[in-house]
Design an enzyme around this catalytic site. Structure first.
Site, PDB file in Angstrom:
ATOM      1  N   ASP C 323     -33.193  13.492 -29.064  1.00 30.02           N
ATOM      2  CA  ASP C 323     -32.858  14.454 -30.103  1.00 30.02           C
ATOM      3  C   ASP C 323     -32.617  13.705 -31.390  1.00 30.02           C
ATOM      4  O   ASP C 323     -32.071  12.613 -31.376  1.00 30.02           O
ATOM      5  CB  ASP C 323     -31.571  15.206 -29.724  1.00 30.02           C
ATOM      6  CG  ASP C 323     -31.847  16.256 -28.670  1.00 30.02           C
ATOM      7  OD1 ASP C 323     -33.012  16.668 -28.557  1.00 30.02           O
ATOM      8  OD2 ASP C 323     -30.899  16.629 -27.967  1.00 30.02           O
ATOM      9  N   ASP C 360     -13.844  21.985 -48.900  1.00 35.05           N
ATOM     10  CA  ASP C 360     -14.808  21.817 -47.801  1.00 35.05           C
ATOM     11  C   ASP C 360     -14.477  20.548 -47.020  1.00 35.05           C
ATOM     12  O   ASP C 360     -14.575  19.439 -47.540  1.00 35.05           O
ATOM     13  CB  ASP C 360     -16.229  21.728 -48.406  1.00 35.05           C
ATOM     14  CG  ASP C 360     -17.297  21.702 -47.332  1.00 35.05           C
ATOM     15  OD1 ASP C 360     -16.946  21.548 -46.137  1.00 35.05           O
ATOM     16  OD2 ASP C 360     -18.479  21.816 -47.680  1.00 35.05           O
ATOM     17  N   ALA C 393     -22.014  32.230 -41.482  1.00 32.01           N
ATOM     18  CA  ALA C 393     -23.430  32.316 -41.135  1.00 32.01           C
ATOM     19  C   ALA C 393     -24.128  33.372 -41.991  1.00 32.01           C
ATOM     20  O   ALA C 393     -25.335  33.290 -42.228  1.00 32.01           O
ATOM     21  CB  ALA C 393     -23.584  32.651 -39.656  1.00 32.01           C
ATOM     22  N   ARG C 396     -24.014  31.805 -45.865  1.00 34.03           N
ATOM     23  CA  ARG C 396     -24.665  30.495 -45.876  1.00 34.03           C
ATOM     24  C   ARG C 396     -24.335  29.689 -47.128  1.00 34.03           C
ATOM     25  O   ARG C 396     -25.181  28.988 -47.675  1.00 34.03           O
ATOM     26  CB  ARG C 396     -26.175  30.642 -45.697  1.00 34.03           C
ATOM     27  CG  ARG C 396     -26.515  31.082 -44.264  1.00 34.03           C
ATOM     28  CD  ARG C 396     -27.866  31.676 -44.122  1.00 34.03           C
ATOM     29  NE  ARG C 396     -28.912  30.747 -44.482  1.00 34.03           N
ATOM     30  CZ  ARG C 396     -29.961  31.076 -45.222  1.00 34.03           C
ATOM     31  NH1 ARG C 396     -30.083  32.294 -45.702  1.00 34.03           N
ATOM     32  NH2 ARG C 396     -30.874  30.189 -45.501  1.00 34.03           N
ATOM     33  N   MET C 397     -23.125  29.879 -47.599  1.00 37.80           N
ATOM     34  CA  MET C 397     -22.661  29.036 -48.699  1.00 37.80           C
ATOM     35  C   MET C 397     -21.144  28.991 -48.669  1.00 37.80           C
ATOM     36  O   MET C 397     -20.489  29.794 -47.997  1.00 37.80           O
ATOM     37  CB  MET C 397     -23.176  29.540 -50.032  1.00 37.80           C
ATOM     38  CG  MET C 397     -22.785  30.967 -50.345  1.00 37.80           C
ATOM     39  SD  MET C 397     -23.577  31.502 -51.872  1.00 37.80           S
ATOM     40  CE  MET C 397     -22.892  33.130 -52.004  1.00 37.80           C
ATOM     41  N   SER C 398     -20.622  28.033 -49.387  1.00 34.74           N
ATOM     42  CA  SER C 398     -19.174  27.939 -49.488  1.00 34.74           C
ATOM     43  C   SER C 398     -18.848  27.594 -50.929  1.00 34.74           C
ATOM     44  O   SER C 398     -19.748  27.378 -51.740  1.00 34.74           O
ATOM     45  CB  SER C 398     -18.650  26.863 -48.533  1.00 34.74           C
ATOM     46  OG  SER C 398     -19.167  25.599 -48.922  1.00 34.74           O
ATOM     47  N   LYS C 410     -21.741  26.432 -53.546  1.00 37.13           N
ATOM     48  CA  LYS C 410     -22.865  25.587 -53.144  1.00 37.13           C
ATOM     49  C   LYS C 410     -23.337  26.073 -51.780  1.00 37.13           C
ATOM     50  O   LYS C 410     -22.534  26.584 -50.992  1.00 37.13           O
ATOM     51  CB  LYS C 410     -22.469  24.099 -53.089  1.00 37.13           C
ATOM     52  CG  LYS C 410     -21.591  23.693 -51.920  1.00 37.13           C
ATOM     53  CD  LYS C 410     -21.500  22.187 -51.837  1.00 37.13           C
ATOM     54  CE  LYS C 410     -21.044  21.697 -50.462  1.00 37.13           C
ATOM     55  NZ  LYS C 410     -19.701  22.139 -50.061  1.00 37.13           N
ATOM     56  N   ASP C 534     -27.598  18.307 -23.271  1.00 37.53           N
ATOM     57  CA  ASP C 534     -26.260  18.767 -22.944  1.00 37.53           C
ATOM     58  C   ASP C 534     -26.176  20.273 -22.761  1.00 37.53           C
ATOM     59  O   ASP C 534     -25.301  20.760 -22.090  1.00 37.53           O
ATOM     60  CB  ASP C 534     -25.247  18.297 -23.993  1.00 37.53           C
ATOM     61  CG  ASP C 534     -25.696  18.611 -25.404  1.00 37.53           C
ATOM     62  OD1 ASP C 534     -26.691  19.346 -25.557  1.00 37.53           O
ATOM     63  OD2 ASP C 534     -25.067  18.121 -26.346  1.00 37.53           O
ATOM     64  N   ASP C 538     -31.135  22.936 -21.856  1.00 40.59           N
ATOM     65  CA  ASP C 538     -31.759  21.628 -21.599  1.00 40.59           C
ATOM     66  C   ASP C 538     -31.957  21.376 -20.105  1.00 40.59           C
ATOM     67  O   ASP C 538     -32.674  20.457 -19.718  1.00 40.59           O
ATOM     68  CB  ASP C 538     -30.867  20.489 -22.132  1.00 40.59           C
ATOM     69  CG  ASP C 538     -30.956  20.374 -23.637  1.00 40.59           C
ATOM     70  OD1 ASP C 538     -31.983  20.810 -24.201  1.00 40.59           O
ATOM     71  OD2 ASP C 538     -30.009  19.854 -24.241  1.00 40.59           O
TER      72      ASP C 538
END
Lengths: 188, 574, 696
Positions: C323, C360, C393, C396-398, C410, C534, C538
């Protein structure tokens, strides 16, 4: 493939090759040989003036008299119907005793020590050759017995000495039968 | 000594020169590519396959291939055994040779069937012209072709290809390789004096009759019985097919079988041609001629080293004899003047390394080290090796070398992209086990049971003789130290068992090994893959061959040739 | 693609060697191993090792000959003293072989004991269907039971978290002291392991295994080697060793008639000695120790292999599927550059970016702060009364809402665009799109920064390839191993990272199905594949892979499917596992080669001595004092070489990432040539000692 068919195939192929390799090939080749190389095919026989077979140019003969060059000792006495060798190992007492006896006999007859080829038996028991050195140690005896000049015999020996193939392969050698026949051919 | 070494060296140069041409030609033949003999043989073969019920396009799996080998060999055995038993009443028997005893016939038939040609009879007195043709010359072709086919099938399997069709391989071995080459060289041998006739004994009046005494009776010998037969056609396939069975008891030492240095040279080259070239054939078929040359080079160096040892040993001769003569001589007992020590030593190593078994000198009378080299060659049976089986055994040794040392690159071992696992090791082990078992155990029995070993030589050399007999049978070589008095039920039967085990157990194991490898998923090559086509790995393989071979037979050698060598050096006789 | 929050160690060599080794109690290991060596003399178990079994049979024969030296007739050199000494040495040879195996097993046992201590019988609170709880012993728990655990409890069984959030100390299993958060729903964090301790809060857990079948039980069994099976290569090697033994048995058994025939009879005890010297006792005695030690070495890296076969297969791996995130790159992207647009200055953009990130705490956010500070742009906004806006979600910004009403954001470029538009600003510009494209081409992630209605520019978030990883891939390539990177990123991003990390291939926008497909394709080409995983999704790929390493932090399903579990959950350890696999195979090969090469010198010691009557004394090239001292010296060497090589067998031959040819050259020189030479020296030295003490 069934077992039966497998056996059938095996048997038919075996028979085919039996005919091809066992019969056809040697028979056809014999026919060819008898036409193309009749002399070699029949044993390279040597004939006398009367066209009697007196030997083969490839096979040695036993000579015992002092008048002839002697070949190598043979465990089968040059009996060509069954080849054979001494099969004695280098550490075998019998070998050493035989060499000792032969060397003594030779020395008594020639007044000189023999070369090794004259006291060892060949593999075939039919070795037609001796070494040039083996011929050289016999020249004195033969020329004395035949009342010839040693030089004359020596010349004959070198005439009948074959060299190596291409000067490389094999060993120089003297064909005893050919040499002795040539000796007999010398007018005295 | 230099003249001797020169002729040995020159012969080896010629031997190497043949390899790429003959090897490439055999690769073409067995990969079904066109060759110049196609015009004659393709229609003929088609006819034979139709009559024989062979489907030439049909690929056999390993067990089918092995069955075909076994069943066809049984079919070949039957007529031969019958003819040997009844040759006395069969045609082409001008010298009135009687039929063989059942045990001798059995041993002889098996011996020729297994490409061994160990002879407990004497050629000129034991076999009629008819038997020489339909028994010996027949099996000389088919047994060589059987070996060649198995070798080729093994190569195919190792390289991951289908094994092929046994009858097609058998036929092409004969029609494209053995028959054409043997035919041409038979003419040359004939022209040099090898007889080819169907007549009986020619009596020659001796130039000088002589007296001889046997059993107290003195008789005068006036004639020499000159015996000829259909022998030139036999001589060339005898060598080319690594058969080695002589028309005459004394084999290629007989002036009729091997009249001069030229025929001697040709015979040596012929008997080396197939096993040496097959290594190159393998390289071509693998698409990696470098691999072929690496294997070839490794075996060549071993061969050259052993030949050199034998030659030097012969050159220095027998100290006991030299002491008597007061001069330094090469060994001469049991050797022919036209060949001398060099050609005798070369022939001895060539014939034993190739499993031919023809001889131009008596191996029994070789110096201990030269005799030991001949014995060692048969114990290893990979320094060139047998017809077809030679390359197969070389590859098996390669597999074992890879298995032993390949782990040291940090991967489970693989050969030509195929993993070597339990099955491969087990099958390779069978091949390795068979050899010491069928040599050492019968030898121990023969020398351990009183009254069996009626040898012409005592002690160390006596042991060597027995060891040689079984090594020769096990390796399907056929040469002998002779002098065993070996035409008795014990020797005939025990040798027969050894011959069969030495031939067919490894063949079945080889085919099983090839079949298994062929079915494996190939592993792609990466920089982490152990390369087997390097000088390094060639050396490792050679080391494996020598060490494993030497380890197995060293004690027996110590008691035989090595002990004899030291005794000979010390001037001891027994 | 899951993003692990756990910090992952970088893998450069210096750090690697610093990897925490599991501490196990080794005291008493050797005394226990000595006792175990005698227990292992039992012929019923010893017969599985054909080489050593033959030695034991030989010992019995020589013992009988010690009691009655003329048992097999009056043979030379059959003295009671010599036979007794041979018996003692042979007996020691067997013991040394057993001891090697016992030491290797003992190390595993010590490790198992450490684990077992965590599995004390605990009590558990089982939740009954009506909601009441009852106290039961942990052994009474069955699969499907629900238990309640509260702070301070040992978790009684493996299970899945149904309710609650709690921190758990898993150091008993992982050795990692930092507590781990467990909560329901998440793939990774929702499983708990029996024997670990809950530190805070409480959890409801559904038990997922019956007593004795728990993960920890299986681990104990594994490291103990209780169910150790021979690996395929080990079996093949055992076959070969058995065949060599059989060959030498034939060689030796056929000697007496031959020796008698040439008038040089040998004593039976000497023959037994010869046999033992020739059969590959060295590798025969060490073979199983090497295998056990291989698993043990893996365990020292905190990886539990479920079978030796997996470790062996690791050495053969041809393809490594990794990965991207967490393995090749650090888990997080870091700010690398600010790209201003719309005429804003770099400094102004940096200030806005800083302002958007002050609340953040994600690594990305911290990296923005760090980059801005480095450019001297920290400040310009008044943090007084500011409030952080968290990333979700959906948005999609903070960002940050400042006390003075300024709203700095951003986030994903399209999200910020939409936000700015909603605020009445312009819907982006060609310049902005150009900057975004440039960042994508570089393999980075663009974050747009806005203040109010204006977009100031782009933050270039860069994937950081782990230091040292490129060199490791280079090593792997030299070893012939192909690396394939899997990532959920788009092709462009993936190709840049792939190039930077030096992997051989990559699969972009990968799904779990892609993993299986890639594995199958590689396997069809005959390659062995290793991978880590994990998640539950998988599991099929882990099962399909030849070497599947599950992270201990992963789900139960993943651990079940894998054949190794990494307790540290460090995916880069796959590379170490491959190395250990190779080391295992090399050690096996090296000692086999050494063992067989030894025979040459043993022959030169023994054969001239035994066959002295045949006049081959000149072969005694080592000039050993007497036949008796020669036999004793060779056998003593043969016995002592086993314990002498135990450390090597346990430690493993050093592996260097070289090409096959160079590795072979190196190891052949050391173990092949060394195997030829060392015993010549060793036997000679022992002979000198034997002579000095008067046994010659």
């Amino acid at each position: 493939m069934s077992t039966f068919k497998e056996i059938g195939t095996a048997a038919r192929m075996a028979i085919f090759f039996w005919i091809a390799c066992g019969l056809a090939y040697p028979l056809i080749f014999t026919g060819f040989a008898q036409v193309a190389f009749p002399d070699q095919a029949n044993g390279s026989l040597v004939r006398n003036a009367q066209n009697q077979v007196i030997g083969s140019s490839l096979i040695g003969q036993k000579f015992t008299s002092v008048r002839y060059f002697h070949g190598r000792p043979s465990s089968i006495d040059y009996k060509a119907e069954a080849s054979g060798a001494s099969l004695l190992a280098p550490t075998n007492k019998v070998l050493i005793e035989r060499v000792k006896a032969d060397a003594a006999a030779f020395e008594a007859q020639n007044g000189t020590k023999p070369t090794i080829d004259l006291v060892t038996t060949p593999a075939s028991g039919l070795d037609p050759h001796i070494t040039p050195a083996g011929a050289a140690v016999q020249i004195a005896r033969v020329s004395r017995a035949r009342n010839l000049a040693p030089e004359q015999v020596r010349k004959l020996v070198s005439q009948y000495t074959e060299g190596r193939f291409l000067g490389i392969f094999g060993e120089p050698r003297v064909n005893v039968l050919a040499l002795n026949l040539a000796l007999d051919g010398i007018r005295q | 000594m230099s003249e001797g070494l020169l002729q040995i060296g020159a012969t080896l140069v010629l031997m190497v020169a043949i390899v790429p041409f003959f090897g490439a030609y055999m690769a073409r033949v067995f990969q079904g590519q066109s060759t110049w003999l196609d015009a004659v043989f393709v229609p003929l073969e088609g006819l034979v396959f139709r009559l024989g019920g062979v489907e030439p396009e049909r690929q056999m799996d390993w067990w089918e291939y092995a069955r075909a080998v076994l069943v066809s060999n049984i079919a070949m055995f039957v007529p031969v055994f019958a003819v040997l038993l009844f040759q006395g009443s069969l045609p082409l028997n001008p010298n009135n040779i009687p039929g063989m005893s059942w045990d001798l016939a059995l041993h002889t038939a098996i011996s020729f069937l297994t490409n061994t040609n160990q002879q407990h009879y004497s050629g000129e007195t034991g076999a009629s012209h008819f038997a020489q043709m339909v028994c010996f010359q027949y099996l000389m072709f088919t047994s060589a072709a059987t070996g060649l086919s198995v070798g080729i099938a093994f190569i195919r399997g190792v390289l991951g290809r289908p094994l092929g069709n046994f009858y097609v391989d058998l036929t092409r071995s004969i029609s494209r390789v053995l028959m054409p080459v043997a035919g041409v060289f038979a003419v040359v041998l004939l022209s040099q004096g090898v007889p080819q006739s169907l007549s009986g004994i020619a009596e020659a009046g001796l130039v000088e009759p002589y007296q001889t005494t046997t059993d107290g009776k003195t008789e005068t010998v006036t004639t020499q019985k000159l015996l000829t037969g259909p022998f030139a056609s036999m001589e060339s396939i005898k060598e080319l097919g690594e058969n080695g069975g002589g028309s005459y008891g004394i084999n290629s030492a007989h002036p009729y079988e091997n009249p001069n240095p030229l025929t001697n040279l040709l015979e040596i080259l012929l008997l080396l041609a197939v096993p040496t070239s097959l290594i190159y054939t393998f390289g071509v078929m693998a698409g990696n001629t470098k691999q072929g040359w690496v294997l070839f080079g490794m075996i060549f160096l071993l061969f050259a080293g052993l030949t050199g040892t034998a030659a030097v040993s012969e050159y220095f001769g027998n100290p006991a004899v030299n002491a008597l003569l007061g001069s330094a001589n090469a060994n001469f007992e049991g050797q022919e003047v036209r060949f001398g020590w060099a050609q005798s030593a070369l022939y001895a190593t060539a014939t034993t390394s190739t499993m031919t078994g023809a001889v131009n000198a008596m191996h029994d009378s070789l110096t201990p080290l030269a005799g030991g080299v001949a014995l060692f060659n048969m114990c290893l049976q990979v320094i060139w090796g047998g017809q077809g089986t030679g390359i197969a055994y070389i590859l098996v040794f390669l597999i074992i070398a890879v298995f032993l040392t390949g782990l040291m690159v940090g991967r489970t071992p693989e050969i030509f992209g195929r993993k070597i696992e339990q099955r491969e090791v087990a099958l390779a082990s069978i091949i390795f086990l068979v050899h010491p078992i069928i040599i050492l155990i019968p030898t121990a029995l023969a020398v351990g049971i009183p009254g069996i070993a009626a040898n012409s030589n005592p002690l160390y050399h006596g042991l060597s003789q027995v060891l040689y007999e079984y090594a020769s049978a096990a390796a399907n070589n056929g040469s002998g130290f002779e002098g065993l008095g070996d035409n008795t039920p014990w020797w005939n039967l025990s040798a027969s068992v050894v011959l069969l085990a030495g031939r067919y157990l490894p063949i079945v194991a080889l085919l099983a090994l090839a079949g298994g490898l062929q079915r494996k998923v190939p592993v792609p090559e990466t920089p982490g893959t152990l390369r087997t086509d390097t000088v390094l790995f060639g050396t490792v393989t050679a080391g494996t061959i020598v060490i494993l071979g030497a380890l197995t037979f060293f004690p027996a050698f110590a008691l035989g040739p090595i002990a004899e060598y030291f005794a000979n050096l010390a001037g001891k006789t027994f | 693609m899951q993003v692990r929050n756990k910090p992952v160690r970088p893998v450069d060599a210096a750090v690697r060697s610093d990897l925490k080794r599991r501490k196990v109690d080794q005291s008493g290991l050797y005394s226990r191993a000595i006792a175990e060596a005698f227990v292992k003399l039992n012929p019923l178990t010893l017969y599985k090792n054909p080489v050593m079994f033959v030695v034991l049979v030989g010992t019995v024969i020589t013992l009988a000959l010690t009691v009655n030296p003329d048992l097999f007739g009056d043979l030379p050199d059959s003295t009671r003293l010599l036979n007794g000494l041979i018996t003692a040495i042979l007996f020691l040879t067997v013991l040394f072989g057993n001891f090697a195996e016992a030491v290797a097993e003992g190390r595993g046992k010590a490790q198992a004991d450490a684990l077992r201590r965590t599995r004390q019988d605990t009590s558990a609170r089982r939740v009954l269907p009506d909601g009441r709880t009852e106290e039961v012993f942990s052994t009474q728990l069955r699969k499907g039971d629900v238990i309640q655990v509260v702070a301070g409890d040992l978790i009684a069984a493996d299970g899945e978290v149904l309710e609650g959030v709690a921190s758990v100390d898993e150091s008993a299993i992982t050795g990692e002291s930092a507590p781990v958060i467990k909560e329901p729903g998440s793939d990774v964090a929702s499983t708990v392991t029996g024997g670990t301790r809950i530190l805070s809060d409480a959890l409801l857990v559904r038990v997922s295994s019956n007593p004795g079948e728990a993960f920890i039980d299986r681990m104990i069994a594994l490291v103990e080697g209780a169910r150790r099976q021979k690996t395929p290569n080990e079996i093949a090697l055992t076959v070969l060793l058995a065949v060599l033994t059989l060959i030498f048995l034939i060689v030796v058994a056929t000697i007496p008639p031959m020796a008698n025939f040439v008038g040089a009879p040998v004593s039976i005890a000497a023959l037994v000695g010869l046999l033992v010297a020739l059969i590959p006792t060295t590798i025969g005695g060490l073979l199983s120790a090497i295998g056990i030690a291989g698993m043990d070495r893996v365990a020292q890296f905190n990886v539990i292999a479920t079978s030796g076969k997996a470790v062996e297969a690791a050495g053969d791996v041809g393809t490594l599927i990794l990965d991207k995130t967490g393995t090749i790159t650090l888990g997080n992207r870091l700010a690398d550059e600010f790209i201003p647009v719309g005429g804003h200055s770099l400094g102004r953009l940096a200030q806005a970016a800083w302002a958007a990130s002050i609340f953040d705490t994600t690594p990305e956010g911290k990296s923005v702060i760090k980059l801005a500070t480095a450019q001297g742009a920290a400040g310009g906004y008044d943090p007084q009364g500011a409030a952080g806006i968290e990333f979700t979600a959906q948005t999609r910004m903070s960002g940050t809402d400042f006390g003075d009403g300024r709203r700095v954001r951003k986030g994903a470029v399209d999200a910020v665009k939409r936000y700015v538009q909603a605020q009445g600003g312009a819907a982006g510009s060609a310049e902005l799109d150009g900057a975004v494209e440039r960042v994508s081409r570089l393999g980075g992630t663009p974050l747009a920064v806005s203040d109010g209605t204006e977009i100031f520019g782009i933050i270039y978030l860069k994937d950081i390839v782990k230091p040292g990883i490129r060199e490791r891939f280079e090593e792997l390539r030299r070893m012939g191993i192909r690396t394939i990177m899997l990532t959920g990123d788009n092709r462009i991003t993936a190709s840049v990272i792939a190039g930077e990390a030096g992997v051989d291939d990559f699969i972009a926008e990968a799904t779990p199905e892609d993993k299986i497909r890639v594995i199958r394709e590689s396997q069809e080409q005959g390659k062995l594949v290793a991978m880590t995983g994990d998640g539950t999704n998988d599991a099929p790929a882990l099962a399909q892979a030849d070497v599947g390493v599950a992270m201990n932090s992963g789900t139960q399903a993943a651990k079940e499917a894998a054949n190794m579990v990494d307790l540290d959950s460090d995916p880069t350890k796959l590379i170490d596992v491959v190395t250990i696999g190779k080391q295992l195979l090399i050690t096996r090969g090296a000692l086999t080669t050494f063992s067989i090469a030894n025979d040459v010198s043993k022959y030169f010691a023994l054969i001239p001595a035994m066959f002295a009557a045949a006049g081959i004394g000149a072969l005694n090239i080592m000039a050993l004092t007497s036949p008796q001292s020669a036999i004793l010296s060779a056998l003593i060497f043969n016995a002592l070489i086993i314990p002498a090589l135990i450390p090597l067998a346990l430690r493993g031959v050093e592996f260097r990432p070289l090409s096959a040819d160079r590795l072979l050259t190196r190891n052949i020189l050391i173990y092949g040539l060394g195997g030829l030479v060392v015993p010549f020296v060793g036997i000679k030295l022992i002979d000198i000692v034997v002579t000095a003490v008067g046994l010659a």
